[in-house]
Design a protein around this motif. Structure first.
Motif, PDB file in Angstrom:
ATOM      1  N   ASN A 132      -9.100  -3.096  -1.011  1.00 46.74           N
ATOM      2  CA  ASN A 132      -8.896  -2.093   0.033  1.00 46.74           C
ATOM      3  C   ASN A 132      -8.695  -2.772   1.394  1.00 46.74           C
ATOM      4  OD1 ASN A 132      -8.650   0.659   0.720  1.00 46.74           O
ATOM      5  ND2 ASN A 132     -10.712   0.615   1.589  1.00 46.74           N
ATOM      6  N   ASN A 133      -9.547  -3.751   1.703  1.00 46.62           N
ATOM      7  CA  ASN A 133      -9.426  -4.494   2.963  1.00 46.62           C
ATOM      8  C   ASN A 133      -8.127  -5.294   3.017  1.00 46.62           C
ATOM      9  OD1 ASN A 133     -11.889  -3.526   3.851  1.00 46.62           O
ATOM     10  ND2 ASN A 133     -13.029  -5.301   3.139  1.00 46.62           N
TER      11      ASN A 133
ATOM     12  N   GLN B 205       1.940   4.811  -0.404  1.00 45.05           N
ATOM     13  CA  GLN B 205       1.109   6.012  -0.545  1.00 45.05           C
ATOM     14  C   GLN B 205       1.345   6.727  -1.869  1.00 45.05           C
ATOM     15  OE1 GLN B 205       1.598   8.405   2.978  1.00 45.05           O
ATOM     16  NE2 GLN B 205       0.245   7.086   4.164  1.00 45.05           N
TER      17      GLN B 205
ATOM     18  N   GLY C 288       0.785  -1.231   0.000  1.00 42.70           N
ATOM     19  CA  GLY C 288       0.000   0.000   0.000  1.00 42.70           C
ATOM     20  C   GLY C 288       0.818   1.283   0.000  1.00 42.70           C
TER      21      GLY C 288
ATOM     22  N   LYS D 274      -5.170  -2.931   3.457  1.00 42.03           N
ATOM     23  CA  LYS D 274      -5.219  -2.363   4.812  1.00 42.03           C
ATOM     24  C   LYS D 274      -4.705  -3.380   5.835  1.00 42.03           C
ATOM     25  CE  LYS D 274      -8.191  -0.174   8.258  1.00 42.03           C
ATOM     26  NZ  LYS D 274      -7.295  -0.612   9.296  1.00 42.03           N
ATOM     27  N   ARG D 275      -5.103  -4.653   5.687  1.00 39.80           N
ATOM     28  CA  ARG D 275      -4.609  -5.708   6.589  1.00 39.80           C
ATOM     29  C   ARG D 275      -3.084  -5.845   6.464  1.00 39.80           C
ATOM     30  NH1 ARG D 275      -8.999  -8.575   4.517  1.00 39.80           N
ATOM     31  NH2 ARG D 275      -7.595  -9.933   3.336  1.00 39.80           N
TER      32      ARG D 275
ATOM     33  N   ASP E  70      -1.521  -2.883   8.269  1.00 41.85           N
ATOM     34  CA  ASP E  70      -1.649  -3.083   9.721  1.00 41.85           C
ATOM     35  C   ASP E  70      -0.639  -4.117  10.219  1.00 41.85           C
ATOM     36  OD1 ASP E  70      -3.707  -1.233   9.766  1.00 41.85           O
ATOM     37  OD2 ASP E  70      -5.308  -2.732   9.894  1.00 41.85           O
TER      38      ASP E  70
END
Length: 142
Positions: free
Chosen positions: A86-87, A72, A70, A90-91, A94
């Motif tokens: 997206n999920n 930026q 991801g 994001k995982r 994280d």
């Protein structure tokens, strides 16, 4: 081209994506090995399965691709199934943050290398990586 053949083609492409020993990992590994730095790759016994690990000096290296981690600046959400992607990303972000905090808490040197940095100036990145490893080596011997 039909929708099904596009989906099948994308599925075929995504199934070929490697999770470890990518071309970038191979290039970095080969380069630091030539500089006399010895390490292990994809160490399952260490948290987060680092791409490169030097347990003796408490150094872990992660090589993060712009898409899967991801970035930026370079990550582009796919048009197909954006909620899933997206999920998923994001995982991954994280998990990367959790791994980074873990190694910081136990006072290990954690080096994260972005794909775009390697592509922009490979030799400079390798220089900084080797420098950090040598610094960790000397800290370990104090």
């Amino acid at each position: 081209m039909s929708v099904n053949s596009i989906s099948e083609q994308r599925s075929r492409i995504m199934s070929r994506v490697r999770g470890k020993n990518t071309k970038l990992e191979q290039l970095v590994s080969k380069c630091i090995w030539k500089r006399g730095i010895r390490f292990r790759k994809n160490v399952l016994s260490l948290f987060g399965k680092p791409d490169i690990a030097i347990k003796k000096y408490k150094v872990v290296i992660f090589i993060d691709s712009c898409f899967w981690h991801g970035c930026q600046s370079h990550f582009k959400l796919p048009n197909k199934n954006p909620q899933y992607w997206n999920n998923k990303i994001k995982r991954n972000i994280d998990r990367d943050n959790e791994v980074t905090l873990y190694y910081q808490k136990i006072n290990w040197t954690i080096i994260r290398i972005w794909e775009h940095d390697l592509k922009a100036n490979f030799e400079l990145v390798i220089y900084h990586v080797c420098r950090q490893i040598h610094m960790a080596k000397h800290i370990d011997h104090l």
